[in-house]
Design an enzyme around this catalytic site. Structure first.
Site: not given
Lengths: 475, 475
Positions: A99, A165
């Site tokens: 991400d 994250e």
């Protein structure tokens, strides 16, 4: 005996266009984890990775993590993968995230953030290029180059790539703890490529991170906000008390005024004393990053020590007071001051909380106020320090020297990467932070980039590391 | 000789239903000045007043004020009116405002805020009932009752009713200054009915207000906000400096720590010493208003002195720091602290600004910080104190005693009503604050009310005041 790596390196060079193309495809998927509307793109990015890994011959699972905390939104899956299952080889567990931070052209980007743009000077601009799609693809590219060159892959590779994250790694700790003795059971060491060189020229290996204890101080008195004309001079004001308490925590030179903090800090050893001089870091770099010369120290060594191995205390702000532009004649009824302490060896979370809360209560008591005080930790994350003498690090150091032609700096960082400690605790193995990008990549900023050199040499480095770590004698 | 008022009083009593009906019509117009979408309602309210005044025989102007500052929105007009033009009578200028604070049932009102609801206990609930539609209509009702009873109106009445009081009185100062020697030229005294009794039982006349000097302290260092993990311990933090400076301004007991402030305060005279004991005010009332017992003083006298005749310093908040709920590990790059000092006789604005700025700069200098400090006043409004021995006040005191049967308290207030000083300066005449409502009317809160008793007796009071002020010998 040093591993034979020339064939692998040549293969990486010859495939560099294909590897950049793979990064282009990944950057084109706007996998922004903090925006609910982008969640399908995050999932698509996980599926892209799973698909690429499957094509490379890895066995892959897309592990669901349930709902995002406090929402009805499905978390993106964790990509769990295994490449190789040879009992005679070491098994290395690697972590990364697929991400990215939000990005809009209108934020001030020079290029479209979700189109990888390769500049003549080698900068490859695009959101996620360095944080963390480049490093994650580095592992895939290393596998592919080995296959293409017909070189035996030196280890069994376990992979754990998450998609949250940048938004708190929701659900990941539970998964790591659960799989520590299951999916990750035969890991011999852990390698995370998700941080940066200290500067722009010299590679480093990172073996320590500070922890963070975050506190709130609430002071309340009146039942509701008051008008300062009507009540000023007649009521004891919570804001006055809070500011006086916050002003007693730290001084301008960063000295923590709370007794019982510095006493917990590990003494500087003779070994350590010599460590800082050789680190590739200058005050000029720091001034550039700060955008000012308002540093506490004038020299490199005390600055690095302050960042890496001493605690620091920062006042972040006040909730409940007037914070907008302009003027408002309010006496806030309840104010909450926020501050945090970056923690280092051998500070204990509980002991630190105890001395902080006692000190704040003592200072408040001395004010003689009728207002009410509450002080409490909001969240606490422990520091992490690994042994840089472990074979995991010596292998990485040899690989770095082979690829980059210099001994890497052994560095620590001031911030936290909480997953590092989680992996260490869940697997019981040494964890190495092996960065690919450099300090000016602008990970969370506009114009995030990864230099082509760092990407291609980084792919060589990750592969070389796996060769060295396969052979490195245990220590 | 005391004026004959029985006929007027009986007339007011007999017309009380009609007067409440007039208030109902006024409350039904949601003249919220702070909401652009309500501007037509504010204008409609001004026209309602102009229309009522015209019907009563006054000559009326709706004076435009141009555009609202920084917008394309027309300001609501000021209603300027004159009732009577007899050279043998005194001329009294009265001020009020016809706009109101915002209100929504969903804010927590027990009734519809824009429907006047008369309760059995006499409370008349509705936005604007006490602030300030009740008092404004009080003047109209006094005129009407005189006409109905066939009693000669004792004075020429000049009226100035504005529609932007709750949003900064945009444009009003210019108009007052311009008309001071024109429309308002023959005013002999000024009366403003826009404040409240000190408690709920005893009427008062108000002769003083504190001023307000509002300051900003800016501390800046880094070029942009920093991550406390990466930079904590290496950079001097603006927030640390600001909090230490703000913590040096005032202590928990409200003592101003800036030298040169208290030295400017007028000494307490022997006359004044005896003034406070008789004031209808109790610490219990203050505790109720505060919603707590966190007062600086235990007794009435020092509390009233602190509110009325001593300066106070309040810290309002910090702009640029983290102010939301939760946790953010930011080192703010630039923070702006806001505080204000309520000023009293004989403090001078310029001298106060000078000692404040010098003190802040001195404290900052002692920190030895490399950050940059700026301290400056945002706005300054002077205190106002009138002579309560002026015939304007003695007339109002006699009227109060006649209507309410008690001598009024002579009070000052801690807050500012800037228009008071503007009228005094523009006309050069004595200004009296003559409240109608009581301390628990909840002017800016939910369930704002005016007690029927205060409204009806208040109409008598305003009329009686005009009779006494017409006869009172000059002093």
């Amino acid at each position: 005996m040093a591993p034979q790596l020339d064939g692998y390196f040549q293969q990486v060079d010859s495939m560099s266009d294909a590897f950049i193309e793979r990064l282009r495809q990944a950057v084109a998927i706007p996998s922004v984890s903090s925006e609910a509307a982008r969640r399908p793109d995050v999932v698509r990015m996980g599926e892209f990775l799973a698909n690429e890994l499957t094509k490379l011959g890895a066995s892959v699972e897309l592990r669901p993590l349930g709902k995002q905390h406090g929402t009805d939104l499905d978390l993106p899956p964790v990509v769990l993968a295994r490449y190789g299952n040879d009992k005679n080889k070491r098994t290395i567990l690697v972590y990364g995230h697929y991400d990215v931070q939000p990005a809009e052209k209108s934020d001030g980007w020079d290029t479209e953030p979700f189109e990888l743009t390769v500049k003549e000077d080698g900068r490859m601009l695009g959101r996620g290029s360095t944080d963390d799609k480049g490093p994650v693809l580095g592992w895939l590219n290393a596998i592919e180059a080995h296959k293409a060159a017909g070189i035996d892959f030196p280890v069994n590779l376990l992979m754990c790539f998450e998609g949250m994250e940048e938004y708190g790694s929701d659900g990941l700790d539970d998964l790591i703890n659960e799989e520590g003795k299951k999916y990750f059971a035969d890991a011999d060491a852990v390698c995370i490529s998700d941080n940066y060189w200290l500067g722009t020229e010299k590679p480093c290996l990172t073996y320590g991170l500070r922890g963070c204890n975050y506190y709130s101080i609430e002071v309340s008195g009146p039942g509701a906000d008051l008008h300062s004309g009507v009540f000023g001079g007649t009521a004891q004001e919570p804001m006055t008390d809070l500011v006086r308490v916050m002003g007693s925590l730290v001084d301008t030179d960063g000295k923590i005024l709370i007794p019982g903090i510095m006493e917990q800090v590990a003494p500087v050893t003779a070994d350590e004393e010599g460590l800082y001089d050789n680190i590739a870091f200058t005050m000029e770099t720091l001034h550039d990053s700060l955008g000012s010369k308002t540093t506490i120290f004038e020299d490199k060594k005390p600055t690095l020590m302050a960042r890496w191995r001493y605690p620091s205390l920062s006042l972040h702000g006040i909730e409940g007071a007037f914070s907008a532009p302009g003027a408002k004649t309010v006496i806030p009824a309840k104010v909450i001051g926020k501050f945090s302490i970056r923690t280092v060896p051998n500070m204990e979370i509980e002991q630190t909380n105890e001395v902080v809360c006692r000190y704040v209560e003592d200072v408040f008591k001395k004010l003689g106020s009728k207002n009410t005080l509450k002080v409490y930790p909001q969240h606490c994350g422990k520091w992490w320090v690994a042994s840089p003498k472990h074979w995991n690090f010596s292998a990485a150091a040899k690989a770095t020297e082979r690829v980059w032609g210099v001994e890497p700096d052994f560095t620590r960082e001031g911030g936290s990467i909480p997953v590092t400690l989680t992996f260490e605790q869940a697997t019981g193995k040494n964890v190495l932070l092996l960065p690919m990008g450099s300090s000016n990549d602008g990970a969370h900023s506009i114009n995030e980039k990864l230099d082509k050199r760092n990407y291609i040499e980084g792919i060589k480095l990750l592969g070389a590391y796996l060769h060295y770590v396969a052979e490195e004698p245990m220590n």
